[in-house]
Design a protein around this motif. Structure first.
Motif, PDB file in Angstrom:
ATOM      1  N   ARG A   1     -11.039 -13.002  -7.678  1.00  0.00           N
ATOM      2  CA  ARG A   1     -11.981 -13.522  -6.682  1.00  0.00           C
ATOM      3  C   ARG A   1     -13.384 -13.584  -7.269  1.00  0.00           C
ATOM      4  O   ARG A   1     -14.113 -14.561  -7.068  1.00  0.00           O
ATOM      5  CB  ARG A   1     -11.935 -12.621  -5.453  1.00  0.00           C
ATOM      6  CG  ARG A   1     -12.739 -13.113  -4.262  1.00  0.00           C
ATOM      7  CD  ARG A   1     -12.390 -12.248  -3.048  1.00  0.00           C
ATOM      8  NE  ARG A   1     -13.091 -12.694  -1.867  1.00  0.00           N
ATOM      9  CZ  ARG A   1     -14.270 -12.230  -1.455  1.00  0.00           C
ATOM     10  NH1 ARG A   1     -14.884 -11.289  -2.178  1.00  0.00           N
ATOM     11  NH2 ARG A   1     -14.838 -12.669  -0.359  1.00  0.00           N
ATOM     12  N   ARG A   2     -13.757 -12.527  -7.990  1.00  0.00           N
ATOM     13  CA  ARG A   2     -15.091 -12.490  -8.614  1.00  0.00           C
ATOM     14  C   ARG A   2     -15.257 -13.624  -9.618  1.00  0.00           C
ATOM     15  O   ARG A   2     -16.340 -14.204  -9.753  1.00  0.00           O
ATOM     16  CB  ARG A   2     -15.267 -11.127  -9.297  1.00  0.00           C
ATOM     17  CG  ARG A   2     -16.457 -11.010 -10.235  1.00  0.00           C
ATOM     18  CD  ARG A   2     -17.781 -11.050  -9.483  1.00  0.00           C
ATOM     19  NE  ARG A   2     -18.906 -10.902 -10.363  1.00  0.00           N
ATOM     20  CZ  ARG A   2     -19.434 -11.867 -11.122  1.00  0.00           C
ATOM     21  NH1 ARG A   2     -18.902 -13.080 -11.101  1.00  0.00           N
ATOM     22  NH2 ARG A   2     -20.478 -11.634 -11.890  1.00  0.00           N
TER      23      ARG A   2
ATOM     24  N   ASP B   1       0.792  -1.224   0.000  1.00  0.00           N
ATOM     25  CA  ASP B   1       0.000   0.000   0.000  1.00  0.00           C
ATOM     26  C   ASP B   1       0.829   1.280   0.000  1.00  0.00           C
ATOM     27  O   ASP B   1       0.272   2.373  -0.112  1.00  0.00           O
ATOM     28  CB  ASP B   1      -1.003   0.009   1.170  1.00  0.00           C
ATOM     29  CG  ASP B   1      -0.356  -0.222   2.523  1.00  0.00           C
ATOM     30  OD1 ASP B   1       0.862   0.002   2.650  1.00  0.00           O
ATOM     31  OD2 ASP B   1      -1.075  -0.629   3.455  1.00  0.00           O
TER      32      ASP B   1
ATOM     33  N   PHE C   1      -6.898  -8.682  -7.699  1.00  0.00           N
ATOM     34  CA  PHE C   1      -7.448  -9.624  -6.740  1.00  0.00           C
ATOM     35  C   PHE C   1      -8.977  -9.677  -6.809  1.00  0.00           C
ATOM     36  O   PHE C   1      -9.572 -10.766  -6.815  1.00  0.00           O
ATOM     37  CB  PHE C   1      -7.008  -9.258  -5.320  1.00  0.00           C
ATOM     38  CG  PHE C   1      -7.578 -10.170  -4.276  1.00  0.00           C
ATOM     39  CD1 PHE C   1      -7.045 -11.433  -4.076  1.00  0.00           C
ATOM     40  CD2 PHE C   1      -8.666  -9.787  -3.509  1.00  0.00           C
ATOM     41  CE1 PHE C   1      -7.574 -12.296  -3.132  1.00  0.00           C
ATOM     42  CE2 PHE C   1      -9.213 -10.638  -2.566  1.00  0.00           C
ATOM     43  CZ  PHE C   1      -8.663 -11.894  -2.379  1.00  0.00           C
ATOM     44  N   VAL C   2      -9.613  -8.505  -6.867  1.00  0.00           N
ATOM     45  CA  VAL C   2     -11.074  -8.471  -6.893  1.00  0.00           C
ATOM     46  C   VAL C   2     -11.608  -9.218  -8.121  1.00  0.00           C
ATOM     47  O   VAL C   2     -12.583  -9.970  -8.039  1.00  0.00           O
ATOM     48  CB  VAL C   2     -11.581  -7.018  -6.849  1.00  0.00           C
ATOM     49  CG1 VAL C   2     -13.070  -6.943  -7.170  1.00  0.00           C
ATOM     50  CG2 VAL C   2     -11.300  -6.405  -5.479  1.00  0.00           C
ATOM     51  N   ALA C   3     -10.956  -9.001  -9.263  1.00  0.00           N
ATOM     52  CA  ALA C   3     -11.393  -9.678 -10.475  1.00  0.00           C
ATOM     53  C   ALA C   3     -11.193 -11.188 -10.366  1.00  0.00           C
ATOM     54  O   ALA C   3     -12.083 -11.970 -10.728  1.00  0.00           O
ATOM     55  CB  ALA C   3     -10.633  -9.131 -11.680  1.00  0.00           C
TER      56      ALA C   3
ATOM     57  N   ASN D   1      -0.118  -7.712   1.185  1.00  0.00           N
ATOM     58  CA  ASN D   1       0.149  -6.282   1.300  1.00  0.00           C
ATOM     59  C   ASN D   1       0.999  -6.062   2.540  1.00  0.00           C
ATOM     60  O   ASN D   1       0.525  -6.233   3.664  1.00  0.00           O
ATOM     61  CB  ASN D   1      -1.174  -5.514   1.411  1.00  0.00           C
ATOM     62  CG  ASN D   1      -0.975  -4.058   1.815  1.00  0.00           C
ATOM     63  OD1 ASN D   1       0.100  -3.495   1.617  1.00  0.00           O
ATOM     64  ND2 ASN D   1      -2.001  -3.449   2.384  1.00  0.00           N
TER      65      ASN D   1
ATOM     66  N   ILE E   1      -5.378  -4.497  -6.159  1.00  0.00           N
ATOM     67  CA  ILE E   1      -6.760  -4.686  -5.729  1.00  0.00           C
ATOM     68  C   ILE E   1      -7.637  -5.048  -6.923  1.00  0.00           C
ATOM     69  O   ILE E   1      -8.479  -5.954  -6.845  1.00  0.00           O
ATOM     70  CB  ILE E   1      -7.276  -3.416  -5.023  1.00  0.00           C
ATOM     71  CG1 ILE E   1      -6.500  -3.201  -3.719  1.00  0.00           C
ATOM     72  CG2 ILE E   1      -8.768  -3.524  -4.738  1.00  0.00           C
ATOM     73  CD1 ILE E   1      -6.814  -1.906  -3.021  1.00  0.00           C
ATOM     74  N   GLU E   2      -7.459  -4.343  -8.050  1.00  0.00           N
ATOM     75  CA  GLU E   2      -8.226  -4.688  -9.252  1.00  0.00           C
ATOM     76  C   GLU E   2      -7.966  -6.138  -9.653  1.00  0.00           C
ATOM     77  O   GLU E   2      -8.892  -6.867 -10.033  1.00  0.00           O
ATOM     78  CB  GLU E   2      -7.865  -3.751 -10.406  1.00  0.00           C
ATOM     79  CG  GLU E   2      -8.375  -2.331 -10.265  1.00  0.00           C
ATOM     80  CD  GLU E   2      -8.199  -1.536 -11.543  1.00  0.00           C
ATOM     81  OE1 GLU E   2      -8.614  -2.024 -12.618  1.00  0.00           O
ATOM     82  OE2 GLU E   2      -7.629  -0.430 -11.477  1.00  0.00           O
TER      83      GLU E   2
ATOM     84  N   TYR F   1      -3.594  -0.123  -5.957  1.00  0.00           N
ATOM     85  CA  TYR F   1      -4.956  -0.392  -6.404  1.00  0.00           C
ATOM     86  C   TYR F   1      -4.973  -1.292  -7.643  1.00  0.00           C
ATOM     87  O   TYR F   1      -5.982  -1.933  -7.922  1.00  0.00           O
ATOM     88  CB  TYR F   1      -5.707   0.915  -6.674  1.00  0.00           C
ATOM     89  CG  TYR F   1      -6.381   1.442  -5.430  1.00  0.00           C
ATOM     90  CD1 TYR F   1      -7.686   1.082  -5.137  1.00  0.00           C
ATOM     91  CD2 TYR F   1      -5.715   2.253  -4.535  1.00  0.00           C
ATOM     92  CE1 TYR F   1      -8.323   1.538  -3.993  1.00  0.00           C
ATOM     93  CE2 TYR F   1      -6.328   2.718  -3.381  1.00  0.00           C
ATOM     94  CZ  TYR F   1      -7.635   2.352  -3.107  1.00  0.00           C
ATOM     95  OH  TYR F   1      -8.252   2.796  -1.970  1.00  0.00           O
TER      96      TYR F   1
END
Length: 951
Positions: A886-887, A868, A882-884, A896, A879-880, A876
């Motif tokens: 995971r989704r 971070d 990981f979120v993708a 982090n 984050i994009e 970020y």
């Protein structure tokens, strides 16, 4: 169970088992694990005494206490002295990495002076007892007598100085607290105790300074010293004393070392700083605010002192505090004499505005205004605040005429002076700062006659490299070719006119920006010739154009794909003596061998080979007054130990810094070749385990970053970080593949696929890489390409794309927080990402090269780090990613390290990511059990407990 053991036991049980290694267990040698990293030693600051009879260096482990090693260059005499805790990695995410001060030899080669730091044990013990900083162990001064090996230790020393060309004296300063119980400072001869007491001001605090006569050990102690300096020839000691105003000792003093007579140059309450001798030791310049000490905000004045050998010193107020204009001040930094001594250079800065009290802003809006015409974004201005506060424009004081002249301005902030101070070269990019935002960097170049201030522009929109020749007869710069300007005639010409079919810009350049030059190799005496580099050879060029340019290395470089570069063995020499042999470094671009050749300016014979070997030569030092050489020689298996001799063909090894290496599995490296998907020949490095059997298949980890194959013969010390360390991974049973990448501008992602995948497939075809046990990893730019690769191929069973960009469209408009620059130009349009244009020009390229939009194709499990406080890649992006993942239901683990940087700085974080990468690859490629953090994660409630042994 101890922390380190608990950390590694599950992994070691797996990696030491032959059924997971795919080869026979090498019981006679140990794997390189995290236990070994801290023990690995380095040779720091190797040097020679002036007579070449002794080599000395600091030998330090990665973590722990080091020692000073002094070794005779002839014979076997060696002295070793503890230097205390020299191996100090960062224990926090802030601060600066520790580097021990270099040991120094006296010019007469009789003594070595060095700082002895407290041991790690002593400092750890003080920290455990919560000892106050003032009471913690302090460094000591060590003095080693070379003839006998005897060491004298003086406690609580903060620093020392030796005269460059002396040998009789050493000056050292004690820690201030060592004088806490002593009486008030004694008066220096000439001090006036009856001087009127000025208004109370905040002054710098001094500490005791001791002048030691090395031969006898006799010492003279001076109290309350804030700054001191010895001249090069050891004629003078200059120092600043500060004390209670009632004693009247504030001032600058010089001590004639031959007689011990001390003379005050300037006295009076105030601060004194920036002591600067000229090279001859006949002049001293300094700054003081004593003349305005009674003012609310006293400013500095520049003083000049002539120091004749037999007459009293003559002190002149060179530049009064008020002589430079309202709202201006003399800067505290940058006071120095030019090489010839006739001019003093200093800086003029604006008087700083008062800071705004924090409590006055309590009920007010606090904001930043980002203005579209700002040449530097607000984040950059914030990072450069300290630099802006200390920014100054150059000015000079000419000793002979006693004149001050301002040379620069806000639009002309930097000026380089000739050795005699007669000319100044000003290079400014200020007119093009807004152009630079769009990637069109340029500068204007001016010549200044310092005696009159007359200025003339000699070039506009210069690309790079503007410099004044040593004798100040010419100015050279690069602008789609080398240009040379004759100062006397005012004429400018192409420097390399007459050389055809040879490029002097980078032939291998593969980013959208313009290629830069290979560089200049230096000037001969009186600027008679200048050396110019092409990709391989060195050219000898007459700057006037009267004589035709000639290939100094006679085309041997291009014919044999050897890159030649001139070696400067005397860092203080300004010019190459054409009467002396010219030493050249040589690198074979085919075999990656390296070595040295010898040539002569003006000679017609081909360069003479001195040594060429499948080695690297990281260090080359020559004794100041002897022909003795000190080098480090290494390859992948050979530790970079020290070798010495008078010629390259008669070198003797004089260090054995890491004999323990023989206990560990190491393996080998080879250069491998293949063709990329477009048929372009490629090369890379393949690291193989100890006892490699070419008839068996091994798990393989691929790691890459642009071009790495030139490092074939480089030594890689075992270490743990967010990148793959070849000897560590091969000792654990892996092949490590490091392929080069051939780039097509506009398509960095596909370029990586076309280069790397065929390279991996070629090793599968050889029967040595197991196609079911392939891993891939990269950091930063390599992380991006790793993320892209797994959207295009399912070849890999595990991937670790650390600090990766996955969405070029969202990253494009961001800021690199470590520098404050906008990412658009420096990264994407003209930089490493190689897109070649803006998001509006090539939107499809940004989309096509972004892994995010193709993550639904991924079948490869990923572990990656996204910190971070990453100042290079926005976290970020992680984050994009990981979120993708995971989704989409893809296996992904993101780490982090809170508050840490692009590459972790904290030692514990470096070892932690190394451990988790090893565990991840072991689970995916070796069939090892998954560690707990992969099976169940680490709930926030348990955060931190994973790093400590459970009760």
């Amino acid at each position: 169970m101890p922390l380190r053991s608990r950390y590694l036991t599950p992994l070691l049980l797996v990696l030491l088992a032959p059924r997971f290694l795919g080869a026979q267990a090498a019981t006679e040698r140990l794997p390189l694990t995290q236990d070994t990293y801290d023990l690995w030693r380095s040779i720091l600051q190797p040097s020679l005494t002036s007579d070449g009879r002794w080599a000395f260096y600091t030998l330090t482990p990665t973590v722990g206490d080091g020692e000073l090693v002094v070794r005779a260059t002839s014979g076997n005499v060696e002295h070793r002295v503890s230097r205390g805790w020299t191996g100090r990695p960062l224990t926090s995410v802030t601060g600066s990495a520790f580097s021990p001060a270099a040991a120094q030899a006296t010019a007469d080669a009789r003594f070595i002076a060095f700082l002895r730091y407290p041991t790690k044990g002593a400092l750890d013990s003080a920290r455990a007892r919560r000892t106050k900083p003032a009471d913690q162990p302090k460094p000591a001064l060590g003095l080693l007598t070379l003839e006998t090996g005897r060491v004298t230790t003086i406690e609580k020393v903060r620093g020392f100085q030796l005269a460059r060309d002396g040998g009789r004296f050493l000056a050292y300063q004690l820690e201030a607290d060592s004088a806490a119980a002593r009486p008030a400072p004694a008066r220096t001869p000439g001090a006036d105790s009856t001087a009127a007491k000025p208004a109370a001001k905040k002054k710098e605090t001094g500490a005791p300074l001791v002048l030691r006569e090395l031969a006898t050990g006799a010492e003279t102690r001076l109290e309350g010293v804030t700054e001191y300096a010895l001249d090069r020839g050891e004629q003078w000691l200059a120092y600043v004393q500060a004390g209670p105003d009632s004693l009247g000792v504030d001032g600058v003093y010089v001590r004639r070392l031959a007689t011990g007579v001390t003379t005050p140059l300037k006295r009076g309450s105030g601060n004194y700083r920036a002591l600067a001798f000229d090279e001859a030791g006949t002049q001293l310049a300094f700054l003081t605010d004593a003349d305005e000490w009674t003012a609310e905000k006293p400013r500095l004045a520049l003083y000049h002192a002539a120091l004749p050998a037999t007459k009293p010193a003559v002190v002149t107020l060179a530049v009064a505090a008020g002589a430079i204009g309202e709202g201006q001040r003399i800067s505290e930094r940058g006071v120095e004499f030019v090489r010839g001594g006739g001019v003093v250079r200093f800086g003029i800065a604006a008087v700083l505005p008062d800071s705004i009290p924090a409590d006055s802003l309590a009920d007010k809006a606090i904001f930043e205004l980002w203005h579209w015409r700002d040449t530097r974004p607000q984040p950059m201005q914030k990072l450069q605040l300290a630099q802006d506060r200390s920014r100054s424009v150059p000015a000079i004081y000419t000793v002979a005429t006693r004149q001050m002249r301002r040379l620069g301005s806000d639009s002309l902030p930097t000026v380089t002076l000739s050795d005699d101070g007669r000319l100044g070269l000003a290079v400014t990019d200020v007119p093009y700062e807004l152009d630079a935002i769009a990637g069109r960097d340029a500068s204007d170049v001016y010549l200044i006659t310092t005696a009159t201030g007359a200025m003339r522009r000699v070039a506009t929109r210069v690309r790079a490299g503007a410099q004044l020749s040593p004798a100040a007869r010419y100015v050279t710069w690069w602008d789609a070719g080398w240009k040379v300007h004759d100062v006397a005639t005012g004429r400018t010409r192409d420097l390399t006119t007459g050389i055809v079919d040879i490029r002097f810009d980078d032939e291998t350049h593969d980013t959208p920006g313009e290629p830069g030059p290979y560089g200049l190799g230096g000037w001969t005496t009186d600027d008679a010739r200048v050396l110019v580099y092409d990709r391989y050879d060195v050219w000898e060029v007459d700057p006037t154009g009267a004589a035709a340019p000639r290939n100094l290395t006679d085309g041997v470089g291009r014919a044999g794909r050897l890159t030649f570069r001139a070696v400067d063995l005397d860092p203080e020499s300004r010019a190459i003596d054409p009467r002396e042999p010219l030493l050249l470094r040589a690198f074979d671009n085919g075999s990656k061998a390296a070595g040295f050749y010898r040539d002569r300016i003006g000679a017609t014979a081909a360069p003479e080979r001195l040594v060429m070997a499948p080695k690297s030569w990281p260090v080359l030092v020559k004794a100041r007054r002897a022909e003795q050489l000190l080098v480090t020689r290494a390859d992948y298996r050979e530790f970079p130990d020290l070798w010495t001799g008078t010629t390259f063909d008669r070198l003797t090894r004089i260090s054995d810094a890491m004999p323990e290496q023989a206990r560990y599995r190491w393996g080998n490296v080879e250069l491998v070749t293949w063709s990329n998907a477009d048929g372009v020949p490629m090369e890379g490095l393949l690291y193989t385990p100890e006892g490699f059997d070419p008839s068996k298949r091994y798990p393989m980890v691929t790691y890459f970053y642009e071009q790495l194959s030139d490092g074939l013969h480089a030594y890689a010390r075992p270490a743990g970080r967010n990148v793959v360390n070849a000897p560590v991974y091969t000792s654990l049973g892996y092949l490590v593949f490091m392929p080069n990448i051939h780039y097509t501008p506009g398509y960095p992602g596909p370029s990586a696929v076309k280069s790397i995948v065929p390279g991996v497939q070629s090793l599968i075809a050889r029967g040595i890489a197991d196609p079911q046990r392939l891993g891939i990893t990269g950091q930063s730019w390599g992380g991006y390409q790793t993320a892209y690769l797994i959207t295009e191929t399912n070849l890999f069973a595990a991937a670790v794309p650390n600090a990766t960009v996955v969405n070029m469209t969202s990253a494009y408009g961001g800021i690199r927080w470590e520098s404050g620059v906008e990412r658009a130009i420096v990264n994407y349009e003209r930089g490493q990402s190689r897109i070649g244009g803006s998001l509006w020009e090539y939107p499809e390229r940004y989309l096509e090269n972004s892994p995010l939009f193709k993550l639904d194709r991924v079948r490869t499990p990923v572990l990656f780090m996204a910190n971070d406080a990453d100042g290079a890649v926005p976290w970020y992006q992680g984050i994009e990613f990981f979120v993708a993942m995971r989704r989409l239901g893809k296996e992904a683990y993101m780490i982090n390290y809170n508050g840490d940087a692009h590459n972790p700085r904290k030692w514990a974080n470096q070892k932690d990511i190394d451990r988790r990468m090893q565990e991840f690859f072991a689970a995916k490629l070796l069939g090892a059990p998954e560690p707990d953090w992969m099976r169940r994660g680490i709930p926030y409630l348990e955060r931190g407990r994973d790093q400590f042994p459970r009760p």
